[in-house]
Design a protein around this motif. Structure first.
Motif, PDB file in Angstrom:
ATOM      1  N   LEU A 140      10.905   4.231   8.630  1.00 11.96           N
ATOM      2  CA  LEU A 140      10.878   5.683   8.458  1.00 11.96           C
ATOM      3  C   LEU A 140      11.116   5.993   6.991  1.00 11.96           C
ATOM      4  O   LEU A 140      12.072   5.519   6.399  1.00 11.96           O
ATOM      5  CB  LEU A 140      11.975   6.344   9.306  1.00 11.96           C
ATOM      6  CG  LEU A 140      12.124   5.827  10.737  1.00 11.96           C
ATOM      7  CD1 LEU A 140      13.335   6.468  11.407  1.00 11.96           C
ATOM      8  CD2 LEU A 140      10.865   6.123  11.547  1.00 11.96           C
ATOM      9  N   ILE A 141      10.210   6.763   6.412  1.00 12.39           N
ATOM     10  CA  ILE A 141      10.363   7.151   5.014  1.00 12.39           C
ATOM     11  C   ILE A 141      10.722   8.630   4.963  1.00 12.39           C
ATOM     12  O   ILE A 141      10.008   9.465   5.532  1.00 12.39           O
ATOM     13  CB  ILE A 141       9.071   6.859   4.235  1.00 12.39           C
ATOM     14  CG1 ILE A 141       8.855   5.351   4.232  1.00 12.39           C
ATOM     15  CG2 ILE A 141       9.158   7.394   2.809  1.00 12.39           C
ATOM     16  CD1 ILE A 141       7.559   4.921   3.631  1.00 12.39           C
ATOM     17  N   PHE A 186       4.053   1.219   7.673  1.00 10.43           N
ATOM     18  CA  PHE A 186       4.468  -0.172   7.516  1.00 10.43           C
ATOM     19  C   PHE A 186       5.475  -0.314   6.376  1.00 10.43           C
ATOM     20  O   PHE A 186       5.414   0.400   5.376  1.00 10.43           O
ATOM     21  CB  PHE A 186       3.266  -1.063   7.191  1.00 10.43           C
ATOM     22  CG  PHE A 186       2.313  -1.251   8.328  1.00 10.43           C
ATOM     23  CD1 PHE A 186       2.744  -1.711   9.560  1.00 10.43           C
ATOM     24  CD2 PHE A 186       0.963  -0.995   8.151  1.00 10.43           C
ATOM     25  CE1 PHE A 186       1.846  -1.885  10.600  1.00 10.43           C
ATOM     26  CE2 PHE A 186       0.067  -1.176   9.179  1.00 10.43           C
ATOM     27  CZ  PHE A 186       0.506  -1.625  10.413  1.00 10.43           C
ATOM     28  N   GLU A 187       6.366  -1.286   6.513  1.00  9.34           N
ATOM     29  CA  GLU A 187       7.368  -1.560   5.491  1.00  9.34           C
ATOM     30  C   GLU A 187       6.706  -1.847   4.135  1.00  9.34           C
ATOM     31  O   GLU A 187       7.171  -1.392   3.095  1.00  9.34           O
ATOM     32  CB  GLU A 187       8.195  -2.767   5.941  1.00  9.34           C
ATOM     33  CG  GLU A 187       9.347  -3.118   5.037  1.00  9.34           C
ATOM     34  CD  GLU A 187      10.088  -4.351   5.543  1.00  9.34           C
ATOM     35  OE1 GLU A 187       9.431  -5.242   6.139  1.00  9.34           O
ATOM     36  OE2 GLU A 187      11.303  -4.427   5.339  1.00  9.34           O
ATOM     37  N   ASN A 188       5.609  -2.601   4.133  1.00  9.10           N
ATOM     38  CA  ASN A 188       4.984  -2.953   2.853  1.00  9.10           C
ATOM     39  C   ASN A 188       4.323  -1.750   2.188  1.00  9.10           C
ATOM     40  O   ASN A 188       4.224  -1.679   0.978  1.00  9.10           O
ATOM     41  CB  ASN A 188       4.002  -4.114   3.005  1.00  9.10           C
ATOM     42  CG  ASN A 188       2.853  -3.790   3.924  1.00  9.10           C
ATOM     43  OD1 ASN A 188       3.049  -3.264   5.008  1.00  9.10           O
ATOM     44  ND2 ASN A 188       1.647  -4.100   3.493  1.00  9.10           N
ATOM     45  N   GLU A 189       3.896  -0.744   2.998  1.00  3.79           N
ATOM     46  CA  GLU A 189       3.352   0.476   2.422  1.00  3.79           C
ATOM     47  C   GLU A 189       4.459   1.257   1.707  1.00  3.79           C
ATOM     48  O   GLU A 189       4.213   1.906   0.690  1.00  3.79           O
ATOM     49  CB  GLU A 189       2.685   1.326   3.515  1.00  3.79           C
ATOM     50  CG  GLU A 189       2.080   2.647   3.057  1.00  3.79           C
ATOM     51  CD  GLU A 189       0.776   2.513   2.264  1.00  3.79           C
ATOM     52  OE1 GLU A 189       0.384   1.377   1.966  1.00  3.79           O
ATOM     53  OE2 GLU A 189       0.176   3.545   1.931  1.00  3.79           O
ATOM     54  N   ALA A 190       5.686   1.143   2.217  1.00  2.00           N
ATOM     55  CA  ALA A 190       6.816   1.807   1.559  1.00  2.00           C
ATOM     56  C   ALA A 190       6.990   1.272   0.138  1.00  2.00           C
ATOM     57  O   ALA A 190       7.241   2.029  -0.803  1.00  2.00           O
ATOM     58  CB  ALA A 190       8.093   1.595   2.364  1.00  2.00           C
ATOM     59  N   TYR A 220      15.712   2.241   7.962  1.00  2.00           N
ATOM     60  CA  TYR A 220      15.354   1.237   8.968  1.00  2.00           C
ATOM     61  C   TYR A 220      15.899   1.677  10.313  1.00  2.00           C
ATOM     62  O   TYR A 220      17.104   1.862  10.456  1.00  2.00           O
ATOM     63  CB  TYR A 220      15.919  -0.131   8.583  1.00  2.00           C
ATOM     64  CG  TYR A 220      15.114  -0.787   7.494  1.00  2.00           C
ATOM     65  CD1 TYR A 220      15.405  -0.554   6.153  1.00  2.00           C
ATOM     66  CD2 TYR A 220      14.040  -1.620   7.806  1.00  2.00           C
ATOM     67  CE1 TYR A 220      14.646  -1.135   5.159  1.00  2.00           C
ATOM     68  CE2 TYR A 220      13.283  -2.215   6.807  1.00  2.00           C
ATOM     69  CZ  TYR A 220      13.586  -1.970   5.488  1.00  2.00           C
ATOM     70  OH  TYR A 220      12.836  -2.535   4.502  1.00  2.00           O
ATOM     71  N   PRO A 221      15.038   1.883  11.297  1.00  2.00           N
ATOM     72  CA  PRO A 221      15.513   2.289  12.622  1.00  2.00           C
ATOM     73  C   PRO A 221      16.268   1.141  13.301  1.00  2.00           C
ATOM     74  O   PRO A 221      16.194   0.003  12.857  1.00  2.00           O
ATOM     75  CB  PRO A 221      14.229   2.637  13.366  1.00  2.00           C
ATOM     76  CG  PRO A 221      13.163   1.872  12.686  1.00  2.00           C
ATOM     77  CD  PRO A 221      13.585   1.716  11.258  1.00  2.00           C
ATOM     78  N   VAL A 277      17.766  -6.968   8.303  1.00  2.00           N
ATOM     79  CA  VAL A 277      17.519  -7.459   9.657  1.00  2.00           C
ATOM     80  C   VAL A 277      17.389  -6.268  10.608  1.00  2.00           C
ATOM     81  O   VAL A 277      18.239  -5.387  10.631  1.00  2.00           O
ATOM     82  CB  VAL A 277      18.675  -8.373  10.109  1.00  2.00           C
ATOM     83  CG1 VAL A 277      18.407  -8.890  11.521  1.00  2.00           C
ATOM     84  CG2 VAL A 277      18.827  -9.527   9.131  1.00  2.00           C
ATOM     85  N   VAL A 278      16.289  -6.235  11.331  1.00  2.00           N
ATOM     86  CA  VAL A 278      16.055  -5.166  12.300  1.00  2.00           C
ATOM     87  C   VAL A 278      15.722  -5.831  13.619  1.00  2.00           C
ATOM     88  O   VAL A 278      15.013  -6.831  13.647  1.00  2.00           O
ATOM     89  CB  VAL A 278      14.877  -4.264  11.860  1.00  2.00           C
ATOM     90  CG1 VAL A 278      14.611  -3.192  12.894  1.00  2.00           C
ATOM     91  CG2 VAL A 278      15.142  -3.639  10.501  1.00  2.00           C
TER      92      VAL A 278
END
Lengths: 290, 334
Positions: B120-121, B213-217, B233-234, B298-299
């Motif tokens: 989540l951004i 996606f995390e990498n787009e962040a 991070y949820p 870690v998620v």
């Protein structure tokens, strides 16, 4: 109030100066808002970080490849349409035959079909799952997702420009001059070169300019058949989109500014052609009077 | 004409400074992978040239994942495809028959060299106090998500939210459905792809939270600066596998099978994994993962297997008339 009484510029306007000023202002505002500002912003955005970066964006290998492909496409598509347009206009304007109006409708088809559909038509015909796809694959002929597909799609969308420009012109001119030439013993070819072509040359040039502008600027149809391979099958408009999606705004607008420049050159050429044609018409009239 | 065209082509190749390579591979990929392959291709080319004494050029084509798969089916001669969802590669297997079935077993980790997850951004300072999925369904929170019908990114978000609701105490399918429905009721614009959603959130300044996606962040941080947003991070998210495959029909015709297979295999090498981690893709390699542990919190993750695999999830949720369509229709009425 005094101004209007002293110098009535035009007999047809009876409105008060306020109305006239208002209308002019609105028109100018519209032109500024919808034409000038976007055009300026393209160049402003392109030169935002200096001309070195601007130049670097244009001589980058992928950009150069896009420019070359765009020029190549126009170089093939425009002459093809020139030949076809003259032939079609000649046939339609100077002769009567069955199915003539059907032919005119057919020539107009690319104007009424969405460019995306135009691209998909070629996917349907030449794609791997398309009608001729398996045969083409067997013989190792690449059409779609390669340069031939891009040229084909461009030819399709620019198809009507030359013919559409010439048909009304040739119809207005009639065929008296050609008939006179034939009676005086000229061959068909001579008639075409010495009589028909000089009569239509300005209209022809006008059509070619428009076709060229569209050929270089086409996005939709080309996007469908391109495959978007960097440095291989990207034309300038497609390259602009890719750069924009990569947040590379300076480079995107640098390439966009080239297309804008092309539009300006096209406009200038078009105005010149119109001016030259008008001048020649005046000349002809004067000679006729003398 | 053909001779002139080929002469022109040669002239262009010379002019543009491209050396005529011995082997050329075409990698057809999805939208937000361009940054990774921009870094990976030169690293691989160097390795390949040293090992096989053969010059190699990799060409790239990018676009929406499913659209790219469609182009391959229609004859775009990709040597390898690198997608964000296995259904896109399955489509090529079924509709185009250019890839043999069983592709996911030919490489480790179900042919997915790295993974990402949905994060989540939020805007700087997290003004709406968003911490987890359940904050997204609150009234007055605007969520930017790409359309699950057209984008893998959107589908992962949908499934992540569904899985989260399912894992809550007393969670069941009915509750998950109303949770996801409430989330999508908070979406003001449905863009067609992940990149467009990012532009909506960052440039047009629409919405309170962007799910991507995390990498787009990381991409956003590089392009727009790190000051403008925060990554949340949820508590639980979905493991987004990013599968790759060799296009059998094309490599056998072009004779590039060896190079194409090496190209994909090298993604699992420490060097390839390192490039992935640098681009914020979670590596499979334990050593590389340990080295970059700090950037990957870690998620708790679950996979699409929770939904019976992609084929079933697609069928049940995203096909025409599926649960997503029903939710969208119901939301449109209210």
């Amino acid at each position: 109030m005094a101004g209007t009484q002293n110098a009535p510029r035009s007999i047809v306007t009876t409105e008060s100066p306020l109305v006239r000023w208002l209308l002019t202002a609105i028109a100018l505002l519209f032109v500024a808002l919808f034409l000038v500002i976007p055009l300026v912003s393209v160049f402003a955005e392109a030169f935002k970080q200096g001309w070195q970066l601007y130049l670097a964006a244009l001589i980058e290998p992928d950009a150069l490849a896009a420019i070359k492909l765009t020029l190549l496409t126009a170089l093939v598509a425009v002459p093809l349409n020139l030949v076809f347009g003259v032939a079609a206009a000649w046939a339609i304007a100077k002769f009567d035959f069955k199915g003539k109006s059907f032919l005119i409708t057919l020539i107009d088809l690319p104007f009424s079909v969405s460019p995306v559909v135009a691209g998909l038509i070629y996917v349907l015909l030449f794609g791997a799952q398309g009608w001729w796809g398996p045969w083409l694959a067997e013989h190792d002929i690449k059409i779609i997702f390669a340069v031939p597909g891009i040229v084909l799609a461009t030819v399709f969308v620019t198809f009507p420009f030359v013919a559409r420009e010439l048909i009304p012109l040739m119809e207005a001119q009639g065929s008296e001059e050609e008939q006179a030439a034939l009676v005086l013993g000229a061959s068909g070819w001579q008639t075409f070169w010495r009589v028909t072509l000089p009569n239509i040359k300005w209209g022809l040039l006008y059509g070619v300019i428009l076709a060229n502008a569209r050929a270089m600027g086409e996005f939709g149809a080309v996007s469908v058949v391109s495959g978007h391979i960097r440095g291989m099958t990207n034309t300038i408009p497609l390259h602009v989109e890719i750069l924009y999606n990569e947040y590379n705004f300076v480079a995107a607008f640098a390439c966009a500014s080239m297309l804008a420049l092309l539009a300006l050159v096209t406009l200038a050429a078009k105005s010149y052609v119109e001016w030259a044609a008008a001048r020649q018409a005046a000349e002809d009239r004067r000679q006729a009077v003398e | 004409m053909t001779r002139r065209a080929s002469l022109l082509a040669v002239a262009f190749a010379l002019l543009s400074g491209h050396a005529l390579a011995d082997t050329t591979l075409l990698n057809v990929s999805y939208d937000v992978m361009r940054d990774f392959y921009k870094d990976y291709n030169p690293v691989f080319a160097k390795y390949y040239e040293a090992k096989f004494k053969d010059k190699l050029t990799v060409q790239q084509s990018h676009g929406g994942s499913s659209k790219q798969a469609r182009s391959v089916i229609d004859g775009l001669e990709a040597d390898v495809v690198t997608m964000n969802q296995s259904t896109d590669i399955d489509a090529i297997v079924e509709k185009g028959k250019q890839i043999n079935s069983g592709w996911e077993k030919r490489l480790p980790d179900n042919a997915s060299p790295f993974s990402s997850l949905q994060v989540l951004i939020v805007r700087k300072g997290n003004p709406k106090g968003i911490k987890d999925w359940n904050d997204l369904v609150k009234p007055g929170v605007q969520v930017v998500v790409p359309n699950p019908k057209t984008s893998g990114n959107g589908r992962y978000t949908y499934l992540a939210a569904w899985g989260y609701a399912l894992k809550q105490p007393g969670g069941n399918d009915a509750k998950a459905r109303s949770f996801v429905s409430a989330l999508f009721a908070n979406v003001p614009v449905l863009d067609s792809g992940g990149r467009a959603a990012t532009t909506t959130f960052m440039q047009r300044n629409i919405g309170d939270v962007l799910v991507t996606f995390e990498n787009e962040a990381e991409m956003i941080a590089r392009e727009f600066g790190r000051g403008g947003f925060e990554v949340v991070y949820p508590s639980v998210s979905i493991d987004a596998d990013l599968p790759v495959a060799v296009v059998d029909k094309v490599v056998d015709k072009k004779g590039t099978r060896k190079a194409a297979e090496e190209y994909l295999k090298y993604l699992w090498s420490p060097e390839g994994q390192q490039v992935a981690a640098q681009n914020y893709l979670r590596p499979r390699d334990k050593t590389v993962a340990a080295k970059f542990a700090k950037q990957f919190p870690v998620v708790k993750l679950f996979t699409v297997d929770e939904f019976g695999g992609w084929t079933k999830a697609q069928n049940q949720h995203f096909d025409d008339g599926g649960i997503y369509d029903q939710i969208a229709a119901a939301n449109a009425k209210n």
